[in-house]
Design an enzyme around this catalytic site. Structure first.
Site, PDB file in Angstrom:
ATOM      1  N   ASP A 147      21.292   4.344  22.658  1.00  0.00           N
ATOM      2  CA  ASP A 147      21.876   5.248  23.513  1.00  0.00           C
ATOM      3  C   ASP A 147      22.570   4.493  24.674  1.00  0.00           C
ATOM      4  O   ASP A 147      22.093   4.420  25.599  1.00  0.00           O
ATOM      5  CB  ASP A 147      21.083   6.453  23.906  1.00  0.00           C
ATOM      6  CG  ASP A 147      20.456   7.269  22.933  1.00  0.00           C
ATOM      7  OD1 ASP A 147      21.144   7.985  22.321  1.00  0.00           O
ATOM      8  OD2 ASP A 147      19.360   7.150  22.449  1.00  0.00           O
ATOM      9  N   ARG A 155      20.686   2.388  28.137  1.00  0.00           N
ATOM     10  CA  ARG A 155      19.355   1.662  27.738  1.00  0.00           C
ATOM     11  C   ARG A 155      19.571   0.137  28.092  1.00  0.00           C
ATOM     12  O   ARG A 155      18.454  -0.517  28.330  1.00  0.00           O
ATOM     13  CB  ARG A 155      19.259   1.868  26.236  1.00  0.00           C
ATOM     14  CG  ARG A 155      19.323   3.235  25.894  1.00  0.00           C
ATOM     15  CD  ARG A 155      18.074   4.184  26.196  1.00  0.00           C
ATOM     16  NE  ARG A 155      18.204   5.271  25.531  1.00  0.00           N
ATOM     17  CZ  ARG A 155      17.716   6.510  26.225  1.00  0.00           C
ATOM     18  NH1 ARG A 155      17.383   6.617  27.384  1.00  0.00           N
ATOM     19  NH2 ARG A 155      17.662   7.640  25.617  1.00  0.00           N
ATOM     20  N   ARG A 216      27.034  13.882  31.305  1.00  0.00           N
ATOM     21  CA  ARG A 216      27.264  13.065  30.095  1.00  0.00           C
ATOM     22  C   ARG A 216      28.595  13.738  29.160  1.00  0.00           C
ATOM     23  O   ARG A 216      28.735  12.953  28.415  1.00  0.00           O
ATOM     24  CB  ARG A 216      25.858  13.371  29.161  1.00  0.00           C
ATOM     25  CG  ARG A 216      24.621  12.916  29.750  1.00  0.00           C
ATOM     26  CD  ARG A 216      23.559  13.210  29.095  1.00  0.00           C
ATOM     27  NE  ARG A 216      23.403  12.734  27.630  1.00  0.00           N
ATOM     28  CZ  ARG A 216      22.545  13.131  26.880  1.00  0.00           C
ATOM     29  NH1 ARG A 216      21.661  14.084  27.225  1.00  0.00           N
ATOM     30  NH2 ARG A 216      22.525  12.715  25.656  1.00  0.00           N
ATOM     31  N   LYS A 246      28.068  13.547  19.527  1.00  0.00           N
ATOM     32  CA  LYS A 246      26.873  14.428  19.440  1.00  0.00           C
ATOM     33  C   LYS A 246      27.254  15.648  20.577  1.00  0.00           C
ATOM     34  O   LYS A 246      27.986  15.304  21.323  1.00  0.00           O
ATOM     35  CB  LYS A 246      25.797  13.550  19.895  1.00  0.00           C
ATOM     36  CG  LYS A 246      25.704  12.821  21.182  1.00  0.00           C
ATOM     37  CD  LYS A 246      24.807  11.734  21.133  1.00  0.00           C
ATOM     38  CE  LYS A 246      24.767  10.981  22.759  1.00  0.00           C
ATOM     39  NZ  LYS A 246      23.640   9.979  22.785  1.00  0.00           N
ATOM     40  N   HIS A 247      26.348  16.866  20.527  1.00  0.00           N
ATOM     41  CA  HIS A 247      25.320  17.269  19.706  1.00  0.00           C
ATOM     42  C   HIS A 247      25.834  18.221  18.990  1.00  0.00           C
ATOM     43  O   HIS A 247      25.804  19.397  19.788  1.00  0.00           O
ATOM     44  CB  HIS A 247      24.185  17.417  20.516  1.00  0.00           C
ATOM     45  CG  HIS A 247      23.627  15.995  21.594  1.00  0.00           C
ATOM     46  ND1 HIS A 247      24.369  16.048  22.789  1.00  0.00           N
ATOM     47  CD2 HIS A 247      22.910  15.413  21.270  1.00  0.00           C
ATOM     48  CE1 HIS A 247      23.826  15.128  23.484  1.00  0.00           C
ATOM     49  NE2 HIS A 247      22.743  14.668  22.418  1.00  0.00           N
ATOM     50  N   HIS A 259      14.653  18.452  24.800  1.00  0.00           N
ATOM     51  CA  HIS A 259      13.547  17.525  24.754  1.00  0.00           C
ATOM     52  C   HIS A 259      12.064  18.373  24.920  1.00  0.00           C
ATOM     53  O   HIS A 259      11.046  17.663  24.303  1.00  0.00           O
ATOM     54  CB  HIS A 259      13.693  16.382  25.765  1.00  0.00           C
ATOM     55  CG  HIS A 259      14.708  15.626  25.606  1.00  0.00           C
ATOM     56  ND1 HIS A 259      16.081  15.929  25.833  1.00  0.00           N
ATOM     57  CD2 HIS A 259      14.744  14.296  24.989  1.00  0.00           C
ATOM     58  CE1 HIS A 259      16.809  15.124  25.500  1.00  0.00           C
ATOM     59  NE2 HIS A 259      16.000  13.676  25.000  1.00  0.00           N
ATOM     60  N   ASP A 332      19.081  14.561  15.870  1.00  0.00           N
ATOM     61  CA  ASP A 332      18.755  14.081  17.185  1.00  0.00           C
ATOM     62  C   ASP A 332      17.247  13.625  16.934  1.00  0.00           C
ATOM     63  O   ASP A 332      16.452  13.782  15.730  1.00  0.00           O
ATOM     64  CB  ASP A 332      18.902  15.063  18.225  1.00  0.00           C
ATOM     65  CG  ASP A 332      19.137  14.371  19.479  1.00  0.00           C
ATOM     66  OD1 ASP A 332      18.616  13.465  20.063  1.00  0.00           O
ATOM     67  OD2 ASP A 332      19.199  15.043  20.526  1.00  0.00           O
TER      68      ASP A 332
END
Length: 598
Positions: A147, A155, A216, A246-247, A259, A332
Site C-alpha cells: 500500500d 509502507r 487519501r 479502491k475501494h 478496520h 480488501d
C-alpha cells in the site's frame, strides 16, 4: 501440502500473439508481446513464444496450485529465508512454515504483500533481496505488492521519494503531475522488486468526518477525482507496476472505519451513479489491472446488507456486468472487522469468491481459508471452472505486466530510488498544493521570531527546521492532539513576544482541545497562523486566526512547502479539492477556494 512443481519453461514464456491477455476494462493487453525482442537471448528455449500461454499454464496446474493463486498474504522476515526467531515464530503461527520462501514453495500463492512492521522495508537493497528471494522460491512468479498511496498511507518510507499524497495532488488541479508522480513511484517500486501497488484511491470523500479515507481521496468532486484516478492508473503502469483502484463501490461517505466496524453507505442508487461510480468507471477505462472491494454495506445496491466484498449484486452485477470490468477483483484485507462481523473466517473466503472476487487478501487464518476454498470445490459449492476463471485473470495480469517474463529485478536498479529529480518533483507538487484559506495580511512573514506549536512531535520539529532554513528564528513546543490546560498555558507563555505563532493541527473537533489552544492564543492577542497538516476540515473549527493554511500532508516536502508559503518564498497557489463545512452546516470554504499574496 506442497503443490506440484510447475514447468519453469512454461512459466517463463513471455509473449502473447493476441490470444488471451485480457485485463483491465475489457481491453486486450498486447504489452506482453511487445516486451519480447532485444532483451531476450536469441534462441533461449525458456522464452519461446506461446500464443496460448495462459490456457497452457492453467491446464498444467493442480487444483491446489490454482487455489493457492487466489491468495495474497504477508510473511514475516526481512529476507525470504529469514531465521530471525520472532519472524520464524510468527510464520509458524500464521502460515505453518518457517519463512517466506518455504511458504511460497509449499502453497504457490498468487502474491505477497509487504508491510514495514513485517518486512523492515527501510533499505532498498534489503527490499530487492527480499523480493528476488521470494520470486526465486516461486514456481509461478508472484505479485509482490504494498500500500504505497503516499501521504498518510505509505509502507516504504525514505529513502524512497515521499510524494505528498492524493488530496495534495487534488489541490494542485494538475492531473499531468499526478500521472508523472505515479510513473516515478512505479519506477521506484519496480526497481525494488515490487510489481503491484494498491493505489490509486478512487473514493470521493464527501463526508468531512470520514475516519478512514479523508486525504487519501483526491477530493469531493467526482469529475475531478475521476481525472486524477485515470492519470495515476496509466502513470503507475508506465512505471512498471500493476494498479488496484479502491475501494469499490465507494468508501468516501462513511462515518465508521471498516478496520474496526461495518460502515453503512446511505446513498441512493442515483447518488451512487453520480458520486461514487465515475472514478471507478474512469479507472476501468484507463485499463486498471485490479479493483479492490470495500467492506461496507450499501443497501441501495444490495438489500441483503452483505458487505460489498461478499455481495454478488455489487461485485458481479455492478462491477463485472454493468461497468464491464474484466480484470482482477481483489478483496480488501480479510483481517478487517468490517467483513468479519457477521460471518466466520472459514465462510468469508468462499462467499467472496461466490460473489465474484478473484483474489483474497490477507485472510486472518490462511490454512483455514485455503482448506475452506478447496473444501467448497470438493463439495460442489464452488466449481473448478469458477476457480479457473479467477486464475485465468491473474495469469493474464502477470503476463501483461511483464511479471512472468521478468519476475526478479537487477539489484543495481535501486540507484533510481530517491533520485534527485524525483525528490524535486515531490517538492514541486508540495509547493503547488499549499492552500491559503484566510489571511488578514499577517502573511507572508519574511523575518522574525516564531513559535511552532500544536500537533505532532516530528511535524513541529520539521516545520521549525524548515522555517529556520527560510531565515526565521523558530522554536518548537509540542502540545499534541489533546492539550490540557497546563499545556495550553505553557504554549501561551512561550508565545508572548513572538512575531508569529504557527499552530499545526490534525483532526480538529469543534470545541476540542486543539481549537481551545488556538482560541487561548488569540485571546492573548498573539498573531496566530493555523496549518492543517491532515484534512483541511480543521479550518472550520479554528475561526479568528490571522491566517489559515492547508497542507493536506505532513511529509517533509509538504512541511518545507508550508515554511516557504509562510515566508513568501512561494506564493500559495493550491485550491481546495473539497468543501469545508462550518459547524452550522453552511460552507465555510468552498471547493475551489484558495487565496494568494497578489
Amino acid at each position: 501440502m506442497r503443490s506440484p512443481k510447475l514447468s519453469r519453461k512454461t512459466v517463463l514464456a513471455s509473449s502473447v500473439a493476441g490470444a488471451f491477455a485480457v485485463v483491465g476494462g475489457g481491453a486486450v493487453i498486447a504489452e506482453a508481446a511487445s516486451r519480447r525482442g532485444e532483451d531476450e537471448p536469441e534462441g533461449d528455449p525458456t522464452m519461446e513464444a506461446t500464443p496460448d500461454w495462459v490456457e497452457t499454464q492453467l491446464a498444467s496446474m493442480s487444483l491446489q496450485a490454482k487455489v493457492g493463486q487466489l491468495f495474497m498474504v504477508y510473511v514475516h522476515g526481512e529476507s525470504a529465508d529469514s531465521d530471525h526467531a520472532d519472524a520464524v515464530a510468527s510464520n509458524r503461527q500464521r502460515l505453518g512454515v518457517d519463512d517466506g520462501a518455504a511458504f511460497v514453495a509449499d502453497f504457490a500463492p498468487g502474491g505477497i504483500i509487504y508491510f514495514d512492521w513485517a518486512n523492515g522495508l527501510t533499505d532498498p537493497d534489503q527490499i530487492v533481496a527480499l523480493s528476488n528471494g521470494l520470486q526465486e522460491a516461486a514456481d509461478l512468479p508472484l505479485l509482490i505488492a504494498t500500500d504505497q498511496e503516499y501521504g498518510t498511507v505509505v509502507r516504504i518510507k525514505e529513502p524512497t521519494t515521499q510524494f505528498p499524497g492524493s488530496m495534495p495532488l487534488g489541490a494542485t488541479g494538475d492531473t499531468e503531475a499526478a500521472n508523472r508522480a505515479a510513473e516515478v513511484a512505479g519506477t521506484e517500486l519496480r526497481a525494488m522488486g515490487l510489481n503491484q501497488n494498491f493505489a490509486p484511491d478512487a473514493d470521493v470523500n464527501v463526508d468531512p468526518a470520514n475516519p478512514v479515507i479523508g486525504v487519501r481521496s483526491f477530493g469531493s468532486d467526482p469529475e475531478s477525482v475521476s481525472g486524477f484516478v485515470a492519470a495515476q492508473v496509466s502513470g503507475y503502469q508506465a512505471g512498471g507496476v500493476a494498479v488496484s483502484a479502491k475501494h469499490f463501490p465507494g468508501h468516501g461517505d462513511t462515518g465508521t472505519d471498516s478496520h474496526v466496524g461495518l460502515p453503512v453507505i446511505t446513498h441512493t442508487a442515483t447518488e451512487w451513479e453520480r458520486i461514487d461510480a465515475p472514478p471507478f468507471t474512469a479507472a476501468i477505462a484507463a485499463g486498471a489491472d485490479m479493483v479492490m472491494s470495500a467492506h461496507i454495506q450499501f443497501p441501495a445496491l444490495d438489500d441483503s446488507l452483505k458487505p460489498a466484498t461478499l455481495s454478488e449484486p455489487i461485485l458481479t452485477g455492478l462491477l463485472r456486468d454493468r461497468l464491464g470490468f474484466e480484470g482482477v477483483i481483489i478483496t480488501d484485507s480479510l483481517e478487517m472487522q468490517g467483513v468479519r462481523t457477521e460471518y466466520g473466517d472459514e465462510r468469508v473466503p468462499v462467499m467472496a469468491i461466490l460473489a465474484g472476487a478473484d483474489m483474497l487478501l490477507m485472510p486472518p487464518n490462511f490454512k483455514l481459508a485455503y482448506d475452506a476454498v478447496l473444501g467448497a470445490v470438493e463439495s460442489g459449492e464452488l466449481t473448478e471452472e469458477r476457480i479457473d476463471a479467477s486464475v485465468r485473470r491473474l495469469l493474464a495480469l502477470k503476463l501483461a505486466r511483464g511479471i512472468i517474463g521478468e519476475p526478479t529485478t537487477d539489484p543495481d536498479a535501486v540507484d533510481v530510488v530517491g533520485a534527485d529529480e524525483h525528490l524535486a518533483m515531490a517538492a514541486d507538487i508540495a509547493d503547488r498544493s499549499i492552500t491559503l484559506l484566510a489571511n488578514d495580511g499577517t502573511l507572508p512573514l519574511e523575518a522574525g521570531n516564531v513559535l511552532v506549536t500544536g500537533w505532532g512531535e516530528n511535524t513541529t520539529a520539521r516545520l521549525t527546521e524548515s522555517l529556520t532554513a527560510q531565515g526565521l528564528q523558530a522554536e518548537a513546543l509540542v502540545t499534541g492532539d489533546d492539550p490540557d490546560a497546563d499545556a495550553i498555558k505553557s504554549a501561551v507563555a512561550a508565545a508572548v513576544g513572538r512575531d508569529l505563532v504557527v499552530v499545526s493541527t490534525f483532526n480538529v473537533k469543534a470545541g476540542g482541545a486543539q481549537a481551545n489552544l488556538v482560541a487561548e492564543l488569540l485571546k492573548a492577542g498573539l498573531p496566530v497562523v493555523t496549518a492543517a497538516v491532515g484534512t483541511p476540515y480543521d479550518a472550520a473549527h479554528l475561526g479568528g486566526a490571522n491566517a489559515s493554511l492547508a497542507t493536506y500532508s505532513y511529509t517533509t516536502a509538504s512541511l518545507a512547502a508550508l515554511a516557504k508559503a509562510i515566508t513568501g518564498a512561494i506564493n500559495p497557489s493550491g485550491v481546495l479539492p473539497v468543501d469545508v463545512p462550518a459547524a452550522t452546516g453552511e460552507i465555510a470554504y468552498a471547493l475551489g477556494h484558495g487565496l494568494n499574496y497578489a
